[in-house]
Design a protein around this motif. Structure first.
Motif, PDB file in Angstrom:
ATOM      1  N   VAL A  76      39.835  32.630  30.144  1.00 19.58           N
ATOM      2  CA  VAL A  76      40.969  32.902  30.583  1.00 19.58           C
ATOM      3  C   VAL A  76      42.010  31.879  30.859  1.00 19.58           C
ATOM      4  O   VAL A  76      41.310  30.633  31.747  1.00 19.58           O
ATOM      5  CB  VAL A  76      40.990  34.022  31.777  1.00 19.58           C
ATOM      6  N   GLN A  77      42.430  31.304  30.696  1.00 19.66           N
ATOM      7  CA  GLN A  77      43.508  30.506  30.656  1.00 19.66           C
ATOM      8  C   GLN A  77      45.190  30.797  31.451  1.00 19.66           C
ATOM      9  O   GLN A  77      45.746  31.658  30.650  1.00 19.66           O
ATOM     10  CB  GLN A  77      43.913  29.415  29.469  1.00 19.66           C
ATOM     11  N   VAL A  78      45.133  30.279  32.709  1.00 21.98           N
ATOM     12  CA  VAL A  78      46.577  30.746  33.334  1.00 21.98           C
ATOM     13  C   VAL A  78      47.434  29.682  33.693  1.00 21.98           C
ATOM     14  O   VAL A  78      46.893  28.789  33.795  1.00 21.98           O
ATOM     15  CB  VAL A  78      46.202  31.487  34.408  1.00 21.98           C
ATOM     16  N   HIS A 102      37.481  37.111  38.488  1.00 21.44           N
ATOM     17  CA  HIS A 102      37.963  37.744  37.317  1.00 21.44           C
ATOM     18  C   HIS A 102      37.247  38.884  36.894  1.00 21.44           C
ATOM     19  O   HIS A 102      36.308  39.096  37.314  1.00 21.44           O
ATOM     20  CB  HIS A 102      38.905  36.656  36.198  1.00 21.44           C
ATOM     21  N   GLU A 103      38.237  39.875  36.935  1.00 25.61           N
ATOM     22  CA  GLU A 103      37.126  41.257  36.367  1.00 25.61           C
ATOM     23  C   GLU A 103      37.888  42.208  35.444  1.00 25.61           C
ATOM     24  O   GLU A 103      38.927  42.260  34.883  1.00 25.61           O
ATOM     25  CB  GLU A 103      37.507  41.715  37.373  1.00 25.61           C
ATOM     26  N   ARG A 104      36.945  42.355  34.397  1.00 22.36           N
ATOM     27  CA  ARG A 104      37.281  43.778  33.811  1.00 22.36           C
ATOM     28  C   ARG A 104      37.696  45.068  34.132  1.00 22.36           C
ATOM     29  O   ARG A 104      36.618  45.839  34.364  1.00 22.36           O
ATOM     30  CB  ARG A 104      36.698  42.903  32.622  1.00 22.36           C
ATOM     31  N   ARG A 121      42.313  46.098  30.899  1.00 19.01           N
ATOM     32  CA  ARG A 121      42.872  45.252  31.575  1.00 19.01           C
ATOM     33  C   ARG A 121      42.247  44.686  31.877  1.00 19.01           C
ATOM     34  O   ARG A 121      40.758  44.383  32.052  1.00 19.01           O
ATOM     35  CB  ARG A 121      43.923  45.673  32.416  1.00 19.01           C
ATOM     36  N   LEU A 122      42.427  43.316  33.082  1.00 15.31           N
ATOM     37  CA  LEU A 122      41.804  41.866  33.482  1.00 15.31           C
ATOM     38  C   LEU A 122      42.994  41.985  35.133  1.00 15.31           C
ATOM     39  O   LEU A 122      44.093  41.291  34.945  1.00 15.31           O
ATOM     40  CB  LEU A 122      41.362  40.656  32.301  1.00 15.31           C
ATOM     41  N   ARG A 123      41.607  41.778  36.150  1.00 11.38           N
ATOM     42  CA  ARG A 123      42.229  41.385  37.452  1.00 11.38           C
ATOM     43  C   ARG A 123      41.650  39.654  37.620  1.00 11.38           C
ATOM     44  O   ARG A 123      40.923  39.699  37.131  1.00 11.38           O
ATOM     45  CB  ARG A 123      42.288  42.732  38.331  1.00 11.38           C
ATOM     46  N   ARG A 153      45.798  35.314  48.986  1.00 14.78           N
ATOM     47  CA  ARG A 153      45.121  35.703  48.023  1.00 14.78           C
ATOM     48  C   ARG A 153      46.053  36.569  46.853  1.00 14.78           C
ATOM     49  O   ARG A 153      47.000  36.658  47.667  1.00 14.78           O
ATOM     50  CB  ARG A 153      44.484  36.746  48.073  1.00 14.78           C
ATOM     51  N   PHE A 154      45.595  35.640  45.585  1.00 15.91           N
ATOM     52  CA  PHE A 154      46.782  35.899  44.929  1.00 15.91           C
ATOM     53  C   PHE A 154      46.040  36.913  43.964  1.00 15.91           C
ATOM     54  O   PHE A 154      45.165  36.197  43.025  1.00 15.91           O
ATOM     55  CB  PHE A 154      47.980  34.518  44.296  1.00 15.91           C
ATOM     56  N   GLN A 155      46.709  38.412  43.550  1.00 17.05           N
ATOM     57  CA  GLN A 155      46.102  39.144  42.473  1.00 17.05           C
ATOM     58  C   GLN A 155      47.541  39.241  40.918  1.00 17.05           C
ATOM     59  O   GLN A 155      48.229  39.361  41.425  1.00 17.05           O
ATOM     60  CB  GLN A 155      46.041  39.887  43.222  1.00 17.05           C
ATOM     61  N   VAL A 156      46.906  39.334  39.997  1.00 19.98           N
ATOM     62  CA  VAL A 156      47.638  39.517  39.043  1.00 19.98           C
ATOM     63  C   VAL A 156      47.113  40.603  38.215  1.00 19.98           C
ATOM     64  O   VAL A 156      45.775  40.504  37.630  1.00 19.98           O
ATOM     65  CB  VAL A 156      47.717  38.312  37.864  1.00 19.98           C
TER      66      VAL A 156
END
Length: 97
Positions: A12-14, A43-45, A53-55, A64-67
């Motif tokens: 995953v590239q962010v 990351h969690e599927r 979706r992916l967290r 903590r930052f989540q997308v």
């Protein structure tokens, strides 16, 4: 419209700008902080109703930052928690339900 998060093979590239904004740091320091082990990530599927979706979760100090992104890499939801001088509670380091 271009995806904000990219998937290549099993990676995953962010963009550093996304992580920097979420953690409250300049994007130019994101890579060095990751290399130093100061920014951790996970990351969690999604499963069931969240399939496709992916967290992505990023940790830095007491932040903590989540997308949550869809399978095209578009951001669906963002959330950030900053505990300032207090330690990040252990519960926030676990996957949220």
């Amino acid at each position: 419209m271009m995806a904000t998060i990219k998937f290549e093979d099993d990676e995953v590239q962010v963009d550093a700008a996304i992580i920097g904004k979420g953690l409250g740091v300049d994007p130019s320091v994101v890579q060095p902080l990751i290399r130093e082990g100061k920014i951790a990530s996970r990351h969690e599927r999604g499963e069931g109703a969240d399939a496709g979706r992916l967290r992505l979760t990023f940790f830095l100090g007491n932040r903590r930052f989540q997308v949550i992104v869809d399978d095209a890499g578009r951001i669906i939801r963002r959330s950030a928690v900053d505990f300032g001088d207090r330690a990040l509670p252990r519960a926030l380091r676990r996957p949220s339900g």
